[in-house]
Design a protein around this motif. Structure first.
Motif, PDB file in Angstrom:
ATOM      1  N   PHE A 162       0.833  -1.201   0.000  1.00  0.00           N
ATOM      2  CA  PHE A 162       0.000   0.000   0.000  1.00  0.00           C
ATOM      3  C   PHE A 162       0.864   1.246   0.000  1.00  0.00           C
ATOM      4  O   PHE A 162       0.584   2.204  -0.716  1.00  0.00           O
ATOM      5  N   GLN A 163       1.902   1.254   0.818  1.00  0.00           N
ATOM      6  CA  GLN A 163       2.771   2.429   0.889  1.00  0.00           C
ATOM      7  C   GLN A 163       3.450   2.681  -0.453  1.00  0.00           C
ATOM      8  O   GLN A 163       3.593   3.829  -0.890  1.00  0.00           O
ATOM      9  N   GLN A 164       3.857   1.619  -1.129  1.00  0.00           N
ATOM     10  CA  GLN A 164       4.488   1.781  -2.439  1.00  0.00           C
ATOM     11  C   GLN A 164       3.491   2.360  -3.442  1.00  0.00           C
ATOM     12  O   GLN A 164       3.816   3.290  -4.182  1.00  0.00           O
ATOM     13  N   VAL A 165       2.271   1.833  -3.458  1.00  0.00           N
ATOM     14  CA  VAL A 165       1.247   2.337  -4.381  1.00  0.00           C
ATOM     15  C   VAL A 165       0.914   3.785  -4.051  1.00  0.00           C
ATOM     16  O   VAL A 165       0.764   4.634  -4.935  1.00  0.00           O
ATOM     17  N   ALA A 166       0.800   4.093  -2.761  1.00  0.00           N
ATOM     18  CA  ALA A 166       0.467   5.464  -2.363  1.00  0.00           C
ATOM     19  C   ALA A 166       1.559   6.436  -2.789  1.00  0.00           C
ATOM     20  O   ALA A 166       1.265   7.528  -3.285  1.00  0.00           O
ATOM     21  N   SER A 167       2.821   6.045  -2.644  1.00  0.00           N
ATOM     22  CA  SER A 167       3.890   6.949  -3.064  1.00  0.00           C
ATOM     23  C   SER A 167       3.914   7.115  -4.584  1.00  0.00           C
ATOM     24  O   SER A 167       4.178   8.198  -5.096  1.00  0.00           O
ATOM     25  N   GLN A 168       3.602   6.039  -5.313  1.00  0.00           N
ATOM     26  CA  GLN A 168       3.535   6.157  -6.777  1.00  0.00           C
ATOM     27  C   GLN A 168       2.395   7.071  -7.185  1.00  0.00           C
ATOM     28  O   GLN A 168       2.533   7.874  -8.103  1.00  0.00           O
ATOM     29  N   MET A 169       1.258   6.961  -6.505  1.00  0.00           N
ATOM     30  CA  MET A 169       0.118   7.807  -6.853  1.00  0.00           C
ATOM     31  C   MET A 169       0.396   9.264  -6.534  1.00  0.00           C
ATOM     32  O   MET A 169      -0.044  10.156  -7.251  1.00  0.00           O
ATOM     33  N   LYS A 170       1.117   9.519  -5.457  1.00  0.00           N
ATOM     34  CA  LYS A 170       1.458  10.900  -5.134  1.00  0.00           C
ATOM     35  C   LYS A 170       2.338  11.489  -6.235  1.00  0.00           C
ATOM     36  O   LYS A 170       2.204  12.651  -6.584  1.00  0.00           O
ATOM     37  N   ASN A 171       3.182  10.664  -6.822  1.00  0.00           N
ATOM     38  CA  ASN A 171       4.088  11.150  -7.855  1.00  0.00           C
ATOM     39  C   ASN A 171       3.428  11.257  -9.224  1.00  0.00           C
ATOM     40  O   ASN A 171       3.757  12.123 -10.012  1.00  0.00           O
ATOM     41  N   LEU A 217      -4.826   9.372   0.526  1.00  0.00           N
ATOM     42  CA  LEU A 217      -4.098   9.398   1.792  1.00  0.00           C
ATOM     43  C   LEU A 217      -4.877  10.177   2.856  1.00  0.00           C
ATOM     44  O   LEU A 217      -4.902   9.804   4.020  1.00  0.00           O
ATOM     45  N   VAL A 218      -5.522  11.258   2.427  1.00  0.00           N
ATOM     46  CA  VAL A 218      -6.328  12.050   3.368  1.00  0.00           C
ATOM     47  C   VAL A 218      -7.452  11.196   3.929  1.00  0.00           C
ATOM     48  O   VAL A 218      -7.670  11.151   5.150  1.00  0.00           O
ATOM     49  N   SER A 219      -8.167  10.494   3.056  1.00  0.00           N
ATOM     50  CA  SER A 219      -9.274   9.658   3.533  1.00  0.00           C
ATOM     51  C   SER A 219      -8.755   8.510   4.393  1.00  0.00           C
ATOM     52  O   SER A 219      -9.399   8.116   5.366  1.00  0.00           O
ATOM     53  N   GLN A 220      -7.576   7.983   4.065  1.00  0.00           N
ATOM     54  CA  GLN A 220      -6.994   6.920   4.875  1.00  0.00           C
ATOM     55  C   GLN A 220      -6.670   7.432   6.277  1.00  0.00           C
ATOM     56  O   GLN A 220      -6.966   6.772   7.276  1.00  0.00           O
ATOM     57  N   VAL A 221      -6.089   8.620   6.371  1.00  0.00           N
ATOM     58  CA  VAL A 221      -5.737   9.205   7.665  1.00  0.00           C
ATOM     59  C   VAL A 221      -6.999   9.409   8.500  1.00  0.00           C
ATOM     60  O   VAL A 221      -7.039   9.092   9.693  1.00  0.00           O
ATOM     61  N   ILE A 222      -8.051   9.913   7.886  1.00  0.00           N
ATOM     62  CA  ILE A 222      -9.307  10.151   8.607  1.00  0.00           C
ATOM     63  C   ILE A 222      -9.895   8.837   9.118  1.00  0.00           C
ATOM     64  O   ILE A 222     -10.349   8.734  10.258  1.00  0.00           O
ATOM     65  N   GLU A 223      -9.877   7.797   8.286  1.00  0.00           N
ATOM     66  CA  GLU A 223     -10.416   6.501   8.691  1.00  0.00           C
ATOM     67  C   GLU A 223      -9.590   5.888   9.813  1.00  0.00           C
ATOM     68  O   GLU A 223     -10.128   5.308  10.756  1.00  0.00           O
ATOM     69  N   LEU A 224      -8.271   5.998   9.720  1.00  0.00           N
ATOM     70  CA  LEU A 224      -7.417   5.458  10.783  1.00  0.00           C
ATOM     71  C   LEU A 224      -7.648   6.209  12.089  1.00  0.00           C
ATOM     72  O   LEU A 224      -7.625   5.615  13.169  1.00  0.00           O
ATOM     73  N   ASP A 225      -7.894   7.522  12.007  1.00  0.00           N
ATOM     74  CA  ASP A 225      -8.187   8.298  13.204  1.00  0.00           C
ATOM     75  C   ASP A 225      -9.511   7.858  13.820  1.00  0.00           C
ATOM     76  O   ASP A 225      -9.644   7.758  15.035  1.00  0.00           O
ATOM     77  N   LYS A 226     -10.505   7.569  12.962  1.00  0.00           N
ATOM     78  CA  LYS A 226     -11.797   7.101  13.454  1.00  0.00           C
ATOM     79  C   LYS A 226     -11.659   5.754  14.159  1.00  0.00           C
ATOM     80  O   LYS A 226     -12.443   5.434  15.046  1.00  0.00           O
ATOM     81  N   GLN A 227     -10.663   4.957  13.747  1.00  0.00           N
ATOM     82  CA  GLN A 227     -10.432   3.658  14.365  1.00  0.00           C
ATOM     83  C   GLN A 227      -9.698   3.790  15.693  1.00  0.00           C
ATOM     84  O   GLN A 227      -9.504   2.814  16.396  1.00  0.00           O
ATOM     85  N   SER A 257       0.914   7.903  11.127  1.00  0.00           N
ATOM     86  CA  SER A 257       2.052   8.371  10.352  1.00  0.00           C
ATOM     87  C   SER A 257       2.821   7.203   9.756  1.00  0.00           C
ATOM     88  O   SER A 257       3.214   7.227   8.589  1.00  0.00           O
ATOM     89  N   LYS A 258       3.022   6.150  10.550  1.00  0.00           N
ATOM     90  CA  LYS A 258       3.755   4.975  10.063  1.00  0.00           C
ATOM     91  C   LYS A 258       2.973   4.257   8.967  1.00  0.00           C
ATOM     92  O   LYS A 258       3.547   3.796   7.980  1.00  0.00           O
ATOM     93  N   LEU A 259       1.661   4.169   9.124  1.00  0.00           N
ATOM     94  CA  LEU A 259       0.841   3.432   8.167  1.00  0.00           C
ATOM     95  C   LEU A 259       0.588   4.197   6.877  1.00  0.00           C
ATOM     96  O   LEU A 259       0.338   3.600   5.837  1.00  0.00           O
ATOM     97  N   SER A 260       0.638   5.517   6.933  1.00  0.00           N
ATOM     98  CA  SER A 260       0.248   6.297   5.760  1.00  0.00           C
ATOM     99  C   SER A 260       1.415   6.967   5.045  1.00  0.00           C
ATOM    100  O   SER A 260       1.186   7.705   4.092  1.00  0.00           O
TER     101      SER A 260
END
Length: 148
Positions: A80-89, A111-121, A129-132
């Protein structure tokens, strides 16, 4: 005439017997019909799920999957982290105008929606920060702005 009467009698008896025998083809036809309906429903379900995944990943309709290169096995989070970094680029135009203090790169909406969902959890900022793959400051910025 005796032969014709015998043949006609045998024919009538066979017709009467055929009414009492069960038709096996109807049972087989029903099973095949149920099977084809099940396959059709499964195919539609898979198509809907694939469409949702494509929309989430912001894939273009003419997207082509490249053959995978042999690589060491990674955990799902590393992938996921690899895909997320590729998408950011590769998709800067699709990212929102979020910026962390001192960082001018925008943060991608996934990534924004992922951070919000992880916060809700209930995860801590450091864990998020480590996961996203974001810095703790970026995570705090997203959470303070509510993802806007």
């Amino acid at each position: 005439m005796d032969l014709s009467l015998i043949l006609m009698g045998v024919g009538i008896v066979l017709i009467i017997i055929s009414f009492f025998l069960q038709d096996r083809t109807k049972h087989i036809e029903k099973e095949v019909e149920e099977l084809s309906i099940g396959i059709y429903q499964e195919t539609n379900g898979i198509k809907r799920r694939l469409k949702i995944v494509e929309e989430e990943l912001l894939l273009e309709p003419n997207f082509k999957v490249q053959s995978p290169k042999p690589a060491p096995k990674k955990t799902p989070m590393e992938t996921f982290q690899q895909v997320a970094s590729q998408m950011k680029n590769t998709h800067p135009s699709a990212s929102q105008g979020q910026q962390a203090s001192g960082n001018t790169k925008p943060i991608h909406s996934i990534l924004v929606s992922q951070v919000i969902e992880l916060d809700k959890q209930g995860l801590s900022i450091e864990e998020i920060s480590k996961l996203s793959t974001l810095t703790p400051d970026q995570v705090r910025s997203i959470l303070s702005n509510g993802g806007i």
